[in-house]
Design a protein around this motif. Sequence first.
Motif, PDB file in Angstrom:
ATOM      1  N   ASN A  32      47.309  -4.310  54.250  1.00  0.00           N
ATOM      2  CA  ASN A  32      46.906  -3.520  55.426  1.00  0.00           C
ATOM      3  C   ASN A  32      47.435  -4.057  56.755  1.00  0.00           C
ATOM      4  OD1 ASN A  32      45.415  -1.724  53.786  1.00  0.00           O
ATOM      5  ND2 ASN A  32      43.688  -3.151  53.816  1.00  0.00           N
ATOM      6  N   VAL A  33      48.326  -5.043  56.727  1.00  0.00           N
ATOM      7  CA  VAL A  33      48.905  -5.558  57.973  1.00  0.00           C
ATOM      8  C   VAL A  33      50.149  -4.746  58.291  1.00  0.00           C
ATOM      9  CG1 VAL A  33      49.976  -7.546  59.100  1.00  0.00           C
ATOM     10  CG2 VAL A  33      47.997  -7.872  57.624  1.00  0.00           C
ATOM     11  N   LEU A  34      50.250  -4.325  59.540  1.00  0.00           N
ATOM     12  CA  LEU A  34      51.411  -3.605  60.056  1.00  0.00           C
ATOM     13  C   LEU A  34      51.753  -4.154  61.435  1.00  0.00           C
ATOM     14  CD1 LEU A  34      50.411   0.122  59.380  1.00  0.00           C
ATOM     15  CD2 LEU A  34      52.227  -1.147  58.235  1.00  0.00           C
ATOM     16  N   PRO A  35      52.990  -4.004  61.875  1.00  0.00           N
ATOM     17  CA  PRO A  35      53.299  -4.351  63.263  1.00  0.00           C
ATOM     18  C   PRO A  35      52.405  -3.545  64.202  1.00  0.00           C
ATOM     19  CG  PRO A  35      55.318  -3.960  62.038  1.00  0.00           C
ATOM     20  CD  PRO A  35      54.177  -3.532  61.155  1.00  0.00           C
ATOM     21  N   GLY A  36      51.853  -4.210  65.192  1.00  0.00           N
ATOM     22  CA  GLY A  36      50.980  -3.543  66.155  1.00  0.00           C
ATOM     23  C   GLY A  36      49.502  -3.724  65.866  1.00  0.00           C
ATOM     24  N   LYS A  37      49.147  -4.226  64.695  1.00  0.00           N
ATOM     25  CA  LYS A  37      47.734  -4.493  64.400  1.00  0.00           C
ATOM     26  C   LYS A  37      47.358  -5.853  64.983  1.00  0.00           C
ATOM     27  CE  LYS A  37      46.720  -1.474  60.617  1.00  0.00           C
ATOM     28  NZ  LYS A  37      45.627  -1.257  59.696  1.00  0.00           N
ATOM     29  N   PHE A  38      46.052  -6.113  65.034  1.00  0.00           N
ATOM     30  CA  PHE A  38      45.577  -7.384  65.571  1.00  0.00           C
ATOM     31  C   PHE A  38      44.401  -7.905  64.760  1.00  0.00           C
ATOM     32  CE2 PHE A  38      42.794  -4.336  67.560  1.00  0.00           C
ATOM     33  CZ  PHE A  38      41.583  -5.000  67.715  1.00  0.00           C
ATOM     34  N   PHE A  39      44.110  -9.177  64.949  1.00  0.00           N
ATOM     35  CA  PHE A  39      42.974  -9.851  64.329  1.00  0.00           C
ATOM     36  C   PHE A  39      42.109 -10.453  65.421  1.00  0.00           C
ATOM     37  CE2 PHE A  39      45.750  -9.540  60.775  1.00  0.00           C
ATOM     38  CZ  PHE A  39      45.006  -9.723  59.621  1.00  0.00           C
ATOM     39  N   GLU A  40      40.853 -10.670  65.113  1.00  0.00           N
ATOM     40  CA  GLU A  40      39.975 -11.468  65.963  1.00  0.00           C
ATOM     41  C   GLU A  40      40.027 -12.882  65.408  1.00  0.00           C
ATOM     42  OE1 GLU A  40      38.165 -10.853  68.659  1.00  0.00           O
ATOM     43  OE2 GLU A  40      38.404  -8.670  68.757  1.00  0.00           O
ATOM     44  N   ILE A  41      40.349 -13.847  66.253  1.00  0.00           N
ATOM     45  CA  ILE A  41      40.304 -15.244  65.857  1.00  0.00           C
ATOM     46  C   ILE A  41      39.021 -15.823  66.429  1.00  0.00           C
ATOM     47  CG2 ILE A  41      41.394 -17.505  65.994  1.00  0.00           C
ATOM     48  CD1 ILE A  41      44.079 -16.168  65.981  1.00  0.00           C
ATOM     49  N   SER A  42      38.177 -16.341  65.541  1.00  0.00           N
ATOM     50  CA  SER A  42      36.855 -16.851  65.922  1.00  0.00           C
ATOM     51  C   SER A  42      36.879 -18.363  66.074  1.00  0.00           C
ATOM     52  CB  SER A  42      35.823 -16.503  64.841  1.00  0.00           C
ATOM     53  OG  SER A  42      35.790 -15.125  64.606  1.00  0.00           O
TER      54      SER A  42
END
Length: 159
Positions: A32-42
């Motif tokens: 489900n990773v694509l260019p333009g996606k993001f993650f929250e880093i905790s």
Amino acid sequence: MNSYIPKVAKIIDLIKHTEKEWTFRVECDTKNVLPGKFFEISMPKYGESPISVSGYGEDYIDFTIRNVGKVTSEIFKYEVGDSLLIRGPYGNGFNLEEELGKVALVSGGIGTAPMLEVAKKLREKKSDIKMELYAGFRDDIYLIDEIKEYVDDAFVSTN
């Protein structure tokens, strides 16, 4: 897997572009990773920061991060072998399947990091596409040499 529950992501590489901009490569499932996606880093006790994906492979994700606040300054204390807590991916990402004749990638500062993966994936899918990058930076310029491998022209400006 629930994208709202943080998962452990071990840092497997660290690239220091400038004093303030580093790329952290972490082991991670890239479904489900694509260019333009993001993650929250905790960062427990400090908070979370949304960080865009700047690259990915079969079993890793790159996050290019600028050290500008409480959360990111804590992340910059981490080294290869340490682990981050990440949640995601979030966002829609870029549809790279559309028929495109010419693409202009426009970015500024740390927003240039996700453009590397966009340019790379577009070039892999459509070798004949005309692609230009327009990037502006306040201070240090970084990642432009890497992006130039995939775009036809790059126009860069600084203050």
